[in-house]
Design an enzyme around this catalytic site. Structure first.
Site, mmCIF file in Angstrom:
data_model
loop_
_atom_site.group_PDB
_atom_site.id
_atom_site.type_symbol
_atom_site.label_atom_id
_atom_site.label_comp_id
_atom_site.label_asym_id
_atom_site.label_seq_id
_atom_site.Cartn_x
_atom_site.Cartn_y
_atom_site.Cartn_z
ATOM 1 N N SER A 123 13.528 27.950 40.174
ATOM 2 C CA SER A 123 13.371 29.260 39.548
ATOM 3 C C SER A 123 12.310 29.270 38.449
ATOM 4 O O SER A 123 12.316 28.419 37.549
ATOM 5 C CB SER A 123 14.732 29.648 38.944
ATOM 6 O OG SER A 123 14.558 30.552 37.877
ATOM 7 N N GLY A 124 11.448 30.260 38.507
ATOM 8 C CA GLY A 124 10.437 30.405 37.452
ATOM 9 C C GLY A 124 11.080 30.705 36.113
ATOM 10 O O GLY A 124 10.667 30.167 35.065
ATOM 11 N N LEU A 125 12.109 31.555 36.147
ATOM 12 C CA LEU A 125 12.812 31.889 34.899
ATOM 13 C C LEU A 125 13.433 30.627 34.293
ATOM 14 O O LEU A 125 13.293 30.350 33.094
ATOM 15 C CB LEU A 125 13.903 32.930 35.191
ATOM 16 C CG LEU A 125 14.906 33.191 34.060
ATOM 17 C CD1 LEU A 125 14.200 33.766 32.829
ATOM 18 C CD2 LEU A 125 16.008 34.144 34.516
ATOM 19 N N ASP B 100 9.407 33.779 30.718
ATOM 20 C CA ASP B 100 9.066 33.821 32.146
ATOM 21 C C ASP B 100 7.923 34.814 32.337
ATOM 22 O O ASP B 100 8.065 35.830 33.017
ATOM 23 C CB ASP B 100 10.320 34.234 32.942
ATOM 24 C CG ASP B 100 10.090 34.207 34.449
ATOM 25 O OD1 ASP B 100 9.109 33.588 34.894
ATOM 26 O OD2 ASP B 100 10.903 34.816 35.171
ATOM 27 N N ASP C 201 9.733 29.133 43.382
ATOM 28 C CA ASP C 201 9.386 30.469 42.901
ATOM 29 C C ASP C 201 7.917 30.421 42.464
ATOM 30 O O ASP C 201 7.595 29.905 41.400
ATOM 31 C CB ASP C 201 10.310 30.798 41.714
ATOM 32 C CG ASP C 201 10.019 32.151 41.112
ATOM 33 O OD1 ASP C 201 9.082 32.826 41.573
ATOM 34 O OD2 ASP C 201 10.753 32.535 40.173
ATOM 35 N N ASP D 7 5.981 32.879 41.709
ATOM 36 C CA ASP D 7 5.570 34.083 40.972
ATOM 37 C C ASP D 7 4.538 34.868 41.795
ATOM 38 O O ASP D 7 4.742 35.101 42.970
ATOM 39 C CB ASP D 7 5.022 33.701 39.591
ATOM 40 C CG ASP D 7 6.126 33.227 38.648
ATOM 41 O OD1 ASP D 7 7.310 33.450 38.976
ATOM 42 O OD2 ASP D 7 5.808 32.618 37.613
ATOM 43 N N GLU E 228 5.568 36.968 44.859
ATOM 44 C CA GLU E 228 6.022 38.337 44.569
ATOM 45 C C GLU E 228 4.838 39.261 44.342
ATOM 46 O O GLU E 228 3.787 38.836 43.840
ATOM 47 C CB GLU E 228 6.974 38.333 43.361
ATOM 48 C CG GLU E 228 6.337 37.939 42.052
ATOM 49 C CD GLU E 228 7.356 37.648 40.945
ATOM 50 O OE1 GLU E 228 8.307 36.895 41.217
ATOM 51 O OE2 GLU E 228 7.165 38.161 39.831
ATOM 52 N N LYS F 99 2.892 37.860 35.206
ATOM 53 C CA LYS F 99 4.076 38.668 35.531
ATOM 54 C C LYS F 99 5.062 38.708 34.350
ATOM 55 O O LYS F 99 4.907 37.978 33.363
ATOM 56 C CB LYS F 99 4.759 38.146 36.793
ATOM 57 C CG LYS F 99 5.121 36.664 36.827
ATOM 58 C CD LYS F 99 6.317 36.243 36.010
ATOM 59 C CE LYS F 99 7.603 36.886 36.400
ATOM 60 N NZ LYS F 99 8.250 36.232 37.542
ATOM 61 N N ASN G 146 9.402 38.804 33.776
ATOM 62 C CA ASN G 146 10.655 38.655 34.514
ATOM 63 C C ASN G 146 11.230 40.022 34.852
ATOM 64 O O ASN G 146 11.195 40.952 34.048
ATOM 65 C CB ASN G 146 11.671 37.831 33.707
ATOM 66 C CG ASN G 146 12.948 37.626 34.499
ATOM 67 O OD1 ASN G 146 13.867 38.435 34.433
ATOM 68 N ND2 ASN G 146 12.987 36.565 35.277
ATOM 69 N N SER G 147 11.793 40.129 36.050
ATOM 70 C CA SER G 147 12.241 41.412 36.582
ATOM 71 C C SER G 147 13.341 42.067 35.762
ATOM 72 O O SER G 147 13.584 43.273 35.883
ATOM 73 C CB SER G 147 12.745 41.220 38.015
ATOM 74 O OG SER G 147 11.810 40.499 38.759
ATOM 75 N N ARG H 132 8.051 38.517 48.504
ATOM 76 C CA ARG H 132 9.082 39.223 47.724
ATOM 77 C C ARG H 132 8.516 40.549 47.248
ATOM 78 O O ARG H 132 7.443 40.574 46.634
ATOM 79 C CB ARG H 132 9.469 38.340 46.556
ATOM 80 C CG ARG H 132 10.082 39.027 45.356
ATOM 81 C CD ARG H 132 10.548 37.971 44.387
ATOM 82 N NE ARG H 132 10.825 38.460 43.053
ATOM 83 C CZ ARG H 132 11.297 37.686 42.086
ATOM 84 N NH1 ARG H 132 11.527 36.394 42.291
ATOM 85 N NH2 ARG H 132 11.527 38.198 40.888
ATOM 86 N N HIS I 213 14.217 42.480 46.113
ATOM 87 C CA HIS I 213 14.831 42.263 44.809
ATOM 88 C C HIS I 213 15.327 43.582 44.229
ATOM 89 O O HIS I 213 14.740 44.637 44.482
ATOM 90 C CB HIS I 213 13.824 41.617 43.857
ATOM 91 C CG HIS I 213 14.483 40.867 42.727
ATOM 92 N ND1 HIS I 213 15.801 40.531 42.715
ATOM 93 C CD2 HIS I 213 13.979 40.393 41.549
ATOM 94 C CE1 HIS I 213 16.095 39.882 41.608
ATOM 95 N NE2 HIS I 213 14.994 39.788 40.871
HETATM 96 C C1 SPV Z 1 13.578 33.516 39.011
HETATM 97 O O1 SPV Z 1 14.636 32.904 39.119
HETATM 98 O O2 SPV Z 1 12.666 33.130 38.300
HETATM 99 C C2 SPV Z 1 13.379 34.748 39.758
HETATM 100 C C3 SPV Z 1 14.516 35.562 40.054
HETATM 101 O O3 SPV Z 1 12.259 35.060 40.048
HETATM 102 S S1 SPV Z 1 14.627 36.739 38.838
HETATM 103 O O4 SPV Z 1 14.817 36.102 37.586
HETATM 104 O O5 SPV Z 1 15.755 37.552 39.230
HETATM 105 O O6 SPV Z 1 13.419 37.530 38.838
HETATM 106 MG MG MG Z 2 10.820 34.154 38.981
#
Ligand code: SPV
Ligand code: MG
Length: 506
Positions: free
Chosen positions: A51-53, A63, A90, A92, A119, A125, A127-128, A164, A195
């Site tokens: 996971s990027g986060l 992130d 991930d 990104d 994505e 980016k 974080n979503s 994504r 997502h």
């Molecule tokens: C991550 O885990 O870095 C993701 C998922 O991209 S989210 O945090 O939901 O964007």
């Molecule tokens: Mg991510």
């Protein structure tokens, strides 16, 4: 933490593809470094979401592409090294344009990563889930170019490219999400990740219904996790579910609780039973594998014996100064035997235990590493250490040699001629005193055994000392001398203090 691949005919990329195309929903568990990846695999997870986060969080940054792409790749490599299950990275936005995406894919494949998720947002980016953040979407054509570039860059056709769409995250409706997903699918994406940050799975259901299982579908139920059930997943035709941030969040809670308790109680004892033992860390780090590899690949030092002679030997080698123990061990003296004062008898019974290189010395004596090195370097069957700083003709251990201690860097070979009494009588000054150290090499062990056999019939055999044995040997054997000028001490820490100025300083 190198791990060998599981006993499976499938490559990791193939395993990822099997998960991605599974008719029953499969699950990926988040990990963010080698340790958490290992823990994820140990738990039974069949695949890992890098996971990027979570990777950003474990670095302590946002992130928002604050971690460089090479840092992400490096971390993914640690994760792959620590595990055998497939890892979906991930990626990104791909960290740039199509060209950066190609480069990313080429770096991931040889590092054991099984796929990348890209994505459709803009670099850098956000974080979503960051509230109030703008989430501008990428141009569809440009993003399709990234997908095609990623597909073309892979060498292994099983390396998975997941596209994504963040259409819902950016506030668009299902029509836009579907339009984008359809284009990415046609550009060659192996799966679509849809997502949503909605607290219910409503958007996912809408999308899945319209998508009509045109290709594998992946979801990340973080905000709507409670709305996910086996029935929902099968109804929506979800192939892969990503639990995207739960290990990093679990570790934060555990660390906060431990830190708070340590600081508030001023002690670590109250948490000792709630945290992993050090051995658990060693297990996760596969320390045992390194131990086995050491035995297999490191040269075994020539095994040597040290015989500590003396009546009052403490628990040897434990009672010895640790530095002396180290000096011995580093030089291969791993077998430590003890002998009483009547060394002749003792040696007789130990004869078969002696290694080809055996050092006999008083249990209370430690010699400097340099002198020990000179002793072990001597290729003579018998070598003694004579202290030239301790002269005196009348002592029982007074030694007469073929030459004095010149202190030269490369001294001429010197041999022992007399012990206790000068050779040929007279009262010439001794060259020093035998400190009780005797090194046996090659035939030295047999010479000693022969001497014991020769002395055995004589009266008083049981009272013979090592000095008697040496004197007997001098009649027929050549005994090499290693001179020292002081540089010896007592072997136990307490004794060391008592002697340090008298002997070690000289
Ligand atoms: C991550 O885990 O870095 C993701 C998922 O991209 S989210 O945090 O939901 O964007
Ligand atoms: Mg991510």
């Amino acid at each position: 933490m190198p791990r060998s691949p599981r006993q499976t005919a499938l490559s990791r990329t193939r395993m990822m593809r099997v998960l991605l195309e599974s008719p029953e929903p499969e699950f990926l568990l988040e990990a963010h470094n080698g340790l958490s990846a290992r823990i994820a695999e140990d738990s039974g997870a069949r695949g890992i979401w890098a996971s990027g986060l979570a990777i950003s969080a474990q670095y302590g940054v946002r992130d928002s592409n604050e971690v460089s792409w090479t840092q992400v790749v490096d971390m993914a490599e640690f994760m792959a090294d620590a595990t055998t299950v497939p890892i979906l990275l991930d990626g990104d936005t791909g960290f740039g344009n199509f060209n950066n995406v190609r480069r990313l894919v080429r770096k991931l494949e040889p590092r054991g990563i099984s796929g990348v998720c890209l994505e459709d947002k803009c670099f850098p980016k956000t974080n979503s889930f960051v509230r109030g953040a703008r989430q501008p979407l990428a141009d569809v054509d440009e993003f399709c170019g990234k997908i095609r570039a990623a597909c073309d860059a892979r060498h292994d056709p099983d390396f998975c490219i997941v596209a994504r769409t963040e259409a819902f995250i950016a506030g668009w409706d299902v029509t836009e999400a579907l339009r984008r997903a359809e284009r990415y699918h046609r550009a060659g994406a192996d799966a679509i990740l849809i997502h949503s940050k909605h607290p219910e799975a409503r958007e996912i259901r809408q999308f899945a219904e319209a998508w009509r299982r045109r290709g594998p579908l992946v979801i990340v139920p973080t905000t709507y996790a409670t709305d996910v059930s086996a029935a929902m997943l099968s109804e929506c035709g979800i192939n892969l579910v990503i639990w995207a941030n739960h290990l990093v969040r679990a570790s934060v809670t555990a660390m906060q609780a431990a830190a708070e308790r340590i600081i508030s109680t001023g002690s670590v004892t109250s948490i000792e039973h709630d945290i992993a033992p050090i051995d658990e860390l060693f297990r996760l780090q596969a320390v045992d594998e390194l131990q086995r590899a050491r035995q297999r690949y490191e040269p075994t030092p020539h095994r040597r014996t040290v015989i500590a002679v003396g009546p009052d030997t403490p628990a040897l080698p434990d009672g010895w100064d640790p530095r002396w123990r180290d000096v011995l061990r580093q030089r291969g003296f791993t077998q430590v035997l003890r002998a009483g004062d009547n060394a002749a008898l003792f040696l007789d019974s130990l004869r078969d235990d002696l290694t080809p290189d055996t050092l006999l010395l008083p249990a209370s004596l430690a010699i400097s590493a340099a002198v020990l090195d000179e002793l072990t370097a001597s290729d003579a069957p018998l070598t003694v250490v004579i202290d030239s700083a301790a002269a005196g003709a009348d002592a029982a251990d007074a030694a007469w040699c073929t030459g004095p201690d010149t202190g030269a860097a490369f001294p001429a070979t010197v041999e022992l001629r007399g012990l206790g009494t000068p050779p040929g009588g007279g009262c010439r000054a001794a060259h020093g005193r035998w400190i009780g150290a005797l090194m046996l090499r090659h035939a030295g062990r047999r010479w000693l055994a022969d001497a014991l056999d020769e002395l055995r019939p004589a009266p008083g055999f049981g009272q013979r000392t090592l000095a008697d044995l040496l004197t007997h040997l001098l009649a027929s054997r050549r005994v090499r001398v290693v001179y020292t000028h002081g540089r010896w001490s007592t072997a136990t820490p307490a004794g060391r203090a008592a002697r340090s100025d008298a002997a070690m300083s000289s």
